[in-house]
Write a protein that holds these residues in place. Structure first.
Motif, PDB file in Angstrom:
ATOM      1  N   TYR A  27       3.884  -6.403  71.994  1.00  0.00           N
ATOM      2  CA  TYR A  27       3.726  -5.508  70.857  1.00  0.00           C
ATOM      3  C   TYR A  27       3.399  -6.344  69.637  1.00  0.00           C
ATOM      4  O   TYR A  27       4.080  -7.317  69.336  1.00  0.00           O
ATOM      5  CB  TYR A  27       5.007  -4.702  70.628  1.00  0.00           C
ATOM      6  N   VAL A  28       2.335  -5.986  68.968  1.00  0.00           N
ATOM      7  CA  VAL A  28       1.875  -6.725  67.799  1.00  0.00           C
ATOM      8  C   VAL A  28       1.743  -5.745  66.650  1.00  0.00           C
ATOM      9  O   VAL A  28       1.266  -4.621  66.829  1.00  0.00           O
ATOM     10  CB  VAL A  28       0.506  -7.388  68.084  1.00  0.00           C
ATOM     11  N   ALA A  29       2.184  -6.157  65.497  1.00  0.00           N
ATOM     12  CA  ALA A  29       2.072  -5.304  64.315  1.00  0.00           C
ATOM     13  C   ALA A  29       1.340  -6.058  63.216  1.00  0.00           C
ATOM     14  O   ALA A  29       1.528  -7.257  63.033  1.00  0.00           O
ATOM     15  CB  ALA A  29       3.456  -4.895  63.823  1.00  0.00           C
ATOM     16  N   ILE A  37       8.183 -12.415  49.576  1.00  0.00           N
ATOM     17  CA  ILE A  37       8.801 -12.511  50.895  1.00  0.00           C
ATOM     18  C   ILE A  37      10.055 -13.358  50.772  1.00  0.00           C
ATOM     19  O   ILE A  37      10.012 -14.460  50.235  1.00  0.00           O
ATOM     20  CB  ILE A  37       7.829 -13.125  51.915  1.00  0.00           C
ATOM     21  N   HIS A  38      11.169 -12.846  51.278  1.00  0.00           N
ATOM     22  CA  HIS A  38      12.450 -13.547  51.174  1.00  0.00           C
ATOM     23  C   HIS A  38      13.045 -13.857  52.538  1.00  0.00           C
ATOM     24  O   HIS A  38      14.239 -14.018  52.673  1.00  0.00           O
ATOM     25  CB  HIS A  38      13.445 -12.721  50.356  1.00  0.00           C
ATOM     26  N   GLY A  39      12.251 -13.888  53.569  1.00  0.00           N
ATOM     27  CA  GLY A  39      12.759 -14.178  54.906  1.00  0.00           C
ATOM     28  C   GLY A  39      11.871 -13.551  55.959  1.00  0.00           C
ATOM     29  O   GLY A  39      10.770 -13.090  55.674  1.00  0.00           O
ATOM     30  N   LEU A  41      10.990 -10.740  59.059  1.00  0.00           N
ATOM     31  CA  LEU A  41      11.247  -9.342  59.388  1.00  0.00           C
ATOM     32  C   LEU A  41      12.303  -9.304  60.477  1.00  0.00           C
ATOM     33  O   LEU A  41      12.401 -10.215  61.289  1.00  0.00           O
ATOM     34  CB  LEU A  41       9.971  -8.672  59.903  1.00  0.00           C
ATOM     35  N   SER A  42      13.091  -8.259  60.516  1.00  0.00           N
ATOM     36  CA  SER A  42      14.090  -8.148  61.579  1.00  0.00           C
ATOM     37  C   SER A  42      14.250  -6.688  61.975  1.00  0.00           C
ATOM     38  O   SER A  42      14.012  -5.787  61.186  1.00  0.00           O
ATOM     39  CB  SER A  42      15.432  -8.721  61.127  1.00  0.00           C
ATOM     40  N   GLY A  43      14.646  -6.483  63.203  1.00  0.00           N
ATOM     41  CA  GLY A  43      14.833  -5.139  63.733  1.00  0.00           C
ATOM     42  C   GLY A  43      13.518  -4.553  64.210  1.00  0.00           C
ATOM     43  O   GLY A  43      12.535  -4.543  63.487  1.00  0.00           O
ATOM     44  N   CYS A  44      13.468  -4.105  65.438  1.00  0.00           N
ATOM     45  CA  CYS A  44      12.277  -3.479  66.015  1.00  0.00           C
ATOM     46  C   CYS A  44      12.661  -2.084  66.492  1.00  0.00           C
ATOM     47  O   CYS A  44      13.673  -1.918  67.159  1.00  0.00           O
ATOM     48  CB  CYS A  44      11.763  -4.301  67.195  1.00  0.00           C
ATOM     49  N   ARG A  45      11.864  -1.112  66.156  1.00  0.00           N
ATOM     50  CA  ARG A  45      12.134   0.268  66.554  1.00  0.00           C
ATOM     51  C   ARG A  45      10.968   0.758  67.400  1.00  0.00           C
ATOM     52  O   ARG A  45       9.821   0.620  67.008  1.00  0.00           O
ATOM     53  CB  ARG A  45      12.290   1.138  65.308  1.00  0.00           C
ATOM     54  N   PHE A  46      11.266   1.306  68.571  1.00  0.00           N
ATOM     55  CA  PHE A  46      10.257   1.788  69.499  1.00  0.00           C
ATOM     56  C   PHE A  46      10.501   3.261  69.795  1.00  0.00           C
ATOM     57  O   PHE A  46      11.639   3.689  69.945  1.00  0.00           O
ATOM     58  CB  PHE A  46      10.307   1.016  70.825  1.00  0.00           C
ATOM     59  N   LEU A  59      16.012  -2.317  68.592  1.00  0.00           N
ATOM     60  CA  LEU A  59      16.333  -3.593  69.220  1.00  0.00           C
ATOM     61  C   LEU A  59      16.402  -4.683  68.168  1.00  0.00           C
ATOM     62  O   LEU A  59      15.696  -4.637  67.167  1.00  0.00           O
ATOM     63  CB  LEU A  59      15.262  -3.975  70.247  1.00  0.00           C
ATOM     64  N   ASP A  60      17.243  -5.661  68.408  1.00  0.00           N
ATOM     65  CA  ASP A  60      17.262  -6.832  67.543  1.00  0.00           C
ATOM     66  C   ASP A  60      16.029  -7.672  67.839  1.00  0.00           C
ATOM     67  O   ASP A  60      15.666  -7.876  68.989  1.00  0.00           O
ATOM     68  CB  ASP A  60      18.513  -7.675  67.783  1.00  0.00           C
ATOM     69  N   CYS A  61      15.367  -8.128  66.806  1.00  0.00           N
ATOM     70  CA  CYS A  61      14.244  -9.038  66.971  1.00  0.00           C
ATOM     71  C   CYS A  61      14.017  -9.745  65.643  1.00  0.00           C
ATOM     72  O   CYS A  61      14.526  -9.324  64.609  1.00  0.00           O
ATOM     73  CB  CYS A  61      12.977  -8.327  67.425  1.00  0.00           C
ATOM     74  N   SER A  62      13.290 -10.810  65.687  1.00  0.00           N
ATOM     75  CA  SER A  62      12.961 -11.546  64.475  1.00  0.00           C
ATOM     76  C   SER A  62      11.480 -11.879  64.520  1.00  0.00           C
ATOM     77  O   SER A  62      10.961 -12.266  65.559  1.00  0.00           O
ATOM     78  CB  SER A  62      13.791 -12.822  64.377  1.00  0.00           C
ATOM     79  N   THR A  63      10.811 -11.695  63.418  1.00  0.00           N
ATOM     80  CA  THR A  63       9.383 -11.933  63.341  1.00  0.00           C
ATOM     81  C   THR A  63       9.084 -12.872  62.190  1.00  0.00           C
ATOM     82  O   THR A  63       9.560 -12.671  61.082  1.00  0.00           O
ATOM     83  CB  THR A  63       8.634 -10.592  63.124  1.00  0.00           C
TER      84      THR A  63
END
Length: 75
Positions: A27-29, A37-39, A41-46, A59-63
């Motif tokens: 999955y690519v966004a 920008i201060h960090g 992205l976090s959190g993925c919603r499907f 889901l937990d995720c980090s980008t």
């Protein structure tokens, strides 16, 4: 990870993943940065559908965000 410029674009097409298995689809966004920008992205919603029931999964995720030349708008 595969070269994302060479893989098939599944946008707008359903992807079926059998229970208790994984998927070869990444999955690519594409995001538009509109402020500082201060960090990362976090959190993925499907959102997905199983049979006739719609689900939402968080889901937990980090980008990592990398700034560069703006992408050309697709026409």
């Amino acid at each position: 990870m595969a070269d994302l410029f060479k893989v098939r674009n599944y946008a707008g097409h359903p992807v079926t993943v059998k229970a208790k298995t994984g998927s070869h689809v990444y999955y690519v966004a594409r995001i538009k940065v509109t402020g500082p920008i201060h960090g990362n992205l976090s959190g993925c919603r499907f959102w997905y559908t199983e049979k006739s029931t719609e689900y939402r999964q968080q889901l937990d995720c980090s980008t990592i965000v990398r700034l560069g030349k703006p992408l050309e708008d697709e026409k």
